[in-house]
Design a protein around this motif. Structure first.
Motif, PDB file in Angstrom:
ATOM      1  N   TYR A  19       0.826  -1.208   0.000  1.00  0.00           N
ATOM      2  CA  TYR A  19       0.000   0.000   0.000  1.00  0.00           C
ATOM      3  C   TYR A  19       0.860   1.259   0.000  1.00  0.00           C
ATOM      4  N   TRP A  20       1.810   1.337   0.935  1.00  0.00           N
ATOM      5  CA  TRP A  20       2.598   2.560   1.042  1.00  0.00           C
ATOM      6  C   TRP A  20       3.563   2.730  -0.131  1.00  0.00           C
ATOM      7  N   LEU A  21       4.080   1.641  -0.660  1.00  0.00           N
ATOM      8  CA  LEU A  21       4.931   1.769  -1.847  1.00  0.00           C
ATOM      9  C   LEU A  21       4.150   2.372  -3.016  1.00  0.00           C
ATOM     10  N   ARG A  22       2.918   1.935  -3.219  1.00  0.00           N
ATOM     11  CA  ARG A  22       2.089   2.516  -4.282  1.00  0.00           C
ATOM     12  C   ARG A  22       1.858   4.001  -4.031  1.00  0.00           C
ATOM     13  N   ARG A  23       1.637   4.365  -2.781  1.00  0.00           N
ATOM     14  CA  ARG A  23       1.405   5.785  -2.469  1.00  0.00           C
ATOM     15  C   ARG A  23       2.639   6.625  -2.784  1.00  0.00           C
ATOM     16  N   HIS A  24       3.801   5.976  -2.783  1.00  0.00           N
ATOM     17  CA  HIS A  24       5.048   6.697  -3.065  1.00  0.00           C
ATOM     18  C   HIS A  24       5.512   6.523  -4.502  1.00  0.00           C
ATOM     19  N   GLY A  25       4.694   5.918  -5.340  1.00  0.00           N
ATOM     20  CA  GLY A  25       5.013   5.843  -6.761  1.00  0.00           C
ATOM     21  C   GLY A  25       5.797   4.626  -7.202  1.00  0.00           C
ATOM     22  N   PHE A  26       5.977   3.639  -6.325  1.00  0.00           N
ATOM     23  CA  PHE A  26       6.670   2.413  -6.698  1.00  0.00           C
ATOM     24  C   PHE A  26       5.678   1.413  -7.311  1.00  0.00           C
ATOM     25  N   THR A  27       6.227   0.364  -7.904  1.00  0.00           N
ATOM     26  CA  THR A  27       5.408  -0.691  -8.505  1.00  0.00           C
ATOM     27  C   THR A  27       5.670  -1.994  -7.764  1.00  0.00           C
ATOM     28  N   PRO A  28       4.860  -2.294  -6.748  1.00  0.00           N
ATOM     29  CA  PRO A  28       5.076  -3.533  -5.995  1.00  0.00           C
ATOM     30  C   PRO A  28       4.363  -4.727  -6.628  1.00  0.00           C
ATOM     31  N   THR A  29       4.974  -5.889  -6.479  1.00  0.00           N
ATOM     32  CA  THR A  29       4.361  -7.171  -6.817  1.00  0.00           C
ATOM     33  C   THR A  29       4.404  -8.013  -5.541  1.00  0.00           C
ATOM     34  N   VAL A  30       3.293  -8.641  -5.193  1.00  0.00           N
ATOM     35  CA  VAL A  30       3.232  -9.451  -3.985  1.00  0.00           C
ATOM     36  C   VAL A  30       3.027 -10.908  -4.366  1.00  0.00           C
ATOM     37  N   VAL A  31       3.927 -11.769  -3.908  1.00  0.00           N
ATOM     38  CA  VAL A  31       3.787 -13.206  -4.144  1.00  0.00           C
ATOM     39  C   VAL A  31       3.463 -13.871  -2.804  1.00  0.00           C
ATOM     40  N   GLU A  32       2.489 -14.758  -2.824  1.00  0.00           N
ATOM     41  CA  GLU A  32       1.997 -15.392  -1.598  1.00  0.00           C
ATOM     42  C   GLU A  32       1.798 -16.885  -1.836  1.00  0.00           C
ATOM     43  N   ALA A 296       4.667  -4.882  12.494  1.00  0.00           N
ATOM     44  CA  ALA A 296       4.540  -5.076  11.050  1.00  0.00           C
ATOM     45  C   ALA A 296       4.028  -3.807  10.374  1.00  0.00           C
ATOM     46  N   LEU A 297       3.010  -3.177  10.958  1.00  0.00           N
ATOM     47  CA  LEU A 297       2.438  -1.965  10.386  1.00  0.00           C
ATOM     48  C   LEU A 297       3.450  -0.818  10.380  1.00  0.00           C
ATOM     49  N   VAL A 298       4.115  -0.621  11.502  1.00  0.00           N
ATOM     50  CA  VAL A 298       5.081   0.478  11.607  1.00  0.00           C
ATOM     51  C   VAL A 298       6.290   0.227  10.710  1.00  0.00           C
ATOM     52  N   GLY A 299       6.817  -0.997  10.731  1.00  0.00           N
ATOM     53  CA  GLY A 299       7.993  -1.308   9.919  1.00  0.00           C
ATOM     54  C   GLY A 299       7.736  -1.132   8.433  1.00  0.00           C
ATOM     55  N   ALA A 300       6.579  -1.587   7.962  1.00  0.00           N
ATOM     56  CA  ALA A 300       6.252  -1.449   6.539  1.00  0.00           C
ATOM     57  C   ALA A 300       6.117   0.025   6.148  1.00  0.00           C
ATOM     58  N   TYR A 301       5.481   0.802   7.022  1.00  0.00           N
ATOM     59  CA  TYR A 301       5.332   2.236   6.761  1.00  0.00           C
ATOM     60  C   TYR A 301       6.697   2.916   6.649  1.00  0.00           C
ATOM     61  N   LEU A 302       7.598   2.592   7.578  1.00  0.00           N
ATOM     62  CA  LEU A 302       8.918   3.221   7.573  1.00  0.00           C
ATOM     63  C   LEU A 302       9.755   2.788   6.372  1.00  0.00           C
ATOM     64  N   LEU A 303       9.715   1.509   6.032  1.00  0.00           N
ATOM     65  CA  LEU A 303      10.519   1.035   4.910  1.00  0.00           C
ATOM     66  C   LEU A 303      10.086   1.715   3.620  1.00  0.00           C
ATOM     67  N   ALA A 304       8.790   1.764   3.361  1.00  0.00           N
ATOM     68  CA  ALA A 304       8.310   2.429   2.152  1.00  0.00           C
ATOM     69  C   ALA A 304       8.652   3.917   2.174  1.00  0.00           C
ATOM     70  N   ALA A 320      18.559   3.922   6.729  1.00  0.00           N
ATOM     71  CA  ALA A 320      17.683   4.825   7.473  1.00  0.00           C
ATOM     72  C   ALA A 320      16.526   4.066   8.122  1.00  0.00           C
ATOM     73  N   TYR A 321      15.974   3.093   7.416  1.00  0.00           N
ATOM     74  CA  TYR A 321      14.885   2.253   7.950  1.00  0.00           C
ATOM     75  C   TYR A 321      15.339   1.536   9.214  1.00  0.00           C
TER      76      TYR A 321
END
Length: 397
Positions: A19-32, A296-304, A320-321
């Motif tokens: 979610y946050w990567l998209r908000r910052h203009g990146f193109t994420p792919t998620v594999v599960e 998980a929520l905080v770490g993902a936000y900071l990394l993006a 920095a992350y």
């Protein structure tokens, strides 16, 4: 500039990062690996800094609408007599702002924000990493600017990029098992806990759920073969009182039984080359910490956010992350070992003393304040970070 990011894992950390990567203009792919998004699951708390993350994502109101609404909690003895009863939030150690929600409901809310703009590949997983090139179990290959492991405490991404699990995972000496069970006790948004030496059993119902959840926390069993979790659970809880035999039988038949060691992940670094880790894969605090979802929520936000702030320079962003996240993660990890020792009492004497104290405290006028004081370390740890405000693409001219 870094643009494409492969995320392994569609849990809370992975979907939040997407979610946050998209908000910052990146193109994420998620594999599960799972064939679809995992719904349901056990209840989790979103508290402290994590509440601000979901507020910034516009999800706080939706999360509150889907809260578990557990209204009361009680400790029972072997006969089922309630030794102590409390308000659900007090019993669960929650402050007024905290939000308790089923893990699957939280993941679904985050997924719904991203499903139309993120490439989700279910039923597949990373098999090999060679620089920026990834080979998947399906035989497909792909090249990505960055690869992020958000695939949990037993992360395959971590194993491929950093080495075997044994080098990073610490066993706290306890086991946890969770399963959906019939609500034969007729619980209505209520949680019951039964404590015996070395073993704690709890069962709860949440708003709108037709079934209940049973959780078993216990000291690592000596001489028990754990290759069969159902049998290991039966042996560990043999000769228990209250409703434990019936809950064990139901858990053994459940299709969603989860059984694992109580683990923490501790690493000197969370990145190597183009690969980084987030959530439990990097800094699992153990379920007993009560902070896994919030980390998980905080770490993902900071990394993006740091990737965006560094203009895609992943080396600077990863540094920095870690600088921002590591003190927060380590402080919350300290909660894991301390909390589990309070949750699983080692002797009959400790159990008796604890029951007497809970019984007395539950009848005192200032019981809420006393419980709040006991939970103060958790809430201080949950708020022990200041979140930067990273401008998103929508904020830029």
């Amino acid at each position: 500039m870094t643009k494409t990011v492969l995320i392994s894992g569609a849990g809370v950390a992975g979907v939040t990062l997407a979610y946050w990567l998209r908000r910052h203009g990146f193109t994420p792919t998620v594999v599960e690996r799972a064939p679809a998004l995992r719904d349901g699951g056990y209840k989790v708390d979103v508290r402290g800094a994590a509440l601000e993350v979901v507020r910034r994502a516009g999800l706080l109101a939706a999360i509150r609408e889907r809260r578990t609404d557990v209204r009361s909690g009680a400790v029972v003895d072997r006969t089922g007599k309630r030794v102590a009863s409390m308000n659900g939030d007090v019993f669960g150690g929650r402050e007024e702002a905290d939000a308790e929600i089923l893990r699957g409901d939280l993941t679904r809310l985050l997924f719904d924000l991203t499903k139309d703009e993120v490439d989700y590949r279910f039923g597949d997983a990373i098999a090999a990493i060679d620089g920026h090139t990834v080979t998947f179990d399906s035989g497909r290959t792909g090249t990505f600017d960055l690869i992020v492991g958000a695939d949990g405490v037993h992360s395959r991404t971590r194993a491929l990029a950093f080495g075997p699990e044994a080098g990073f995972v610490t066993d706290l000496g306890y086991r946890v098992a969770i399963a959906s069970v019939p609500n034969h006790l007729g619980l209505d948004r209520e949680e019951l806990t039964y404590v015996s030496p070395g073993r704690t059993t709890l069962v709860y119902s949440t708003a709108g759920a037709p079934s209940a959840k049973a959780m078993f926390l216990f000291s690592a069993p000596d001489g028990i073969d754990e290759s069969d979790p159902r049998q290991a659970l039966r042996e560990a809880y043999a000769d228990q009182g209250w409703e434990v035999p019936r809950l064990l039988e139901a858990a053994a038949d459940a299709g969603d039984l989860y059984y694992d060691r109580m683990l923490q992940v501790r690493m000197d670094r969370w990145s190597t080359g183009p690969v980084a880790l987030v959530g439990d894969a990097a800094y699992c605090a153990a379920p007993s910490s009560g902070q896994g979802t919030s980390l998980a929520l905080v770490g993902a936000y900071l990394l993006a956010g740091e990737l965006a702030a560094a203009g895609g320079d992943h080396t600077a962003a990863f540094t920095a992350y870690e600088k921002r996240m590591r003190p927060f993660a380590e402080r919350n990890q300290k909660l894991g070992p301390a909390n589990v020792k309070r949750m699983v009492l080692s002797s009959a004497g400790q159990v008796r003393t604890s029951m007497v104290m809970l019984s007395v405290m539950s009848r005192l006028p200032g019981r809420d304040r006393m419980m709040a004081a006991m939970m103060a370390p958790l809430h201080k740890a949950a708020n022990a970070i200041e979140l930067p405000a990273y401008p998103t693409t929508a904020d830029r001219p």
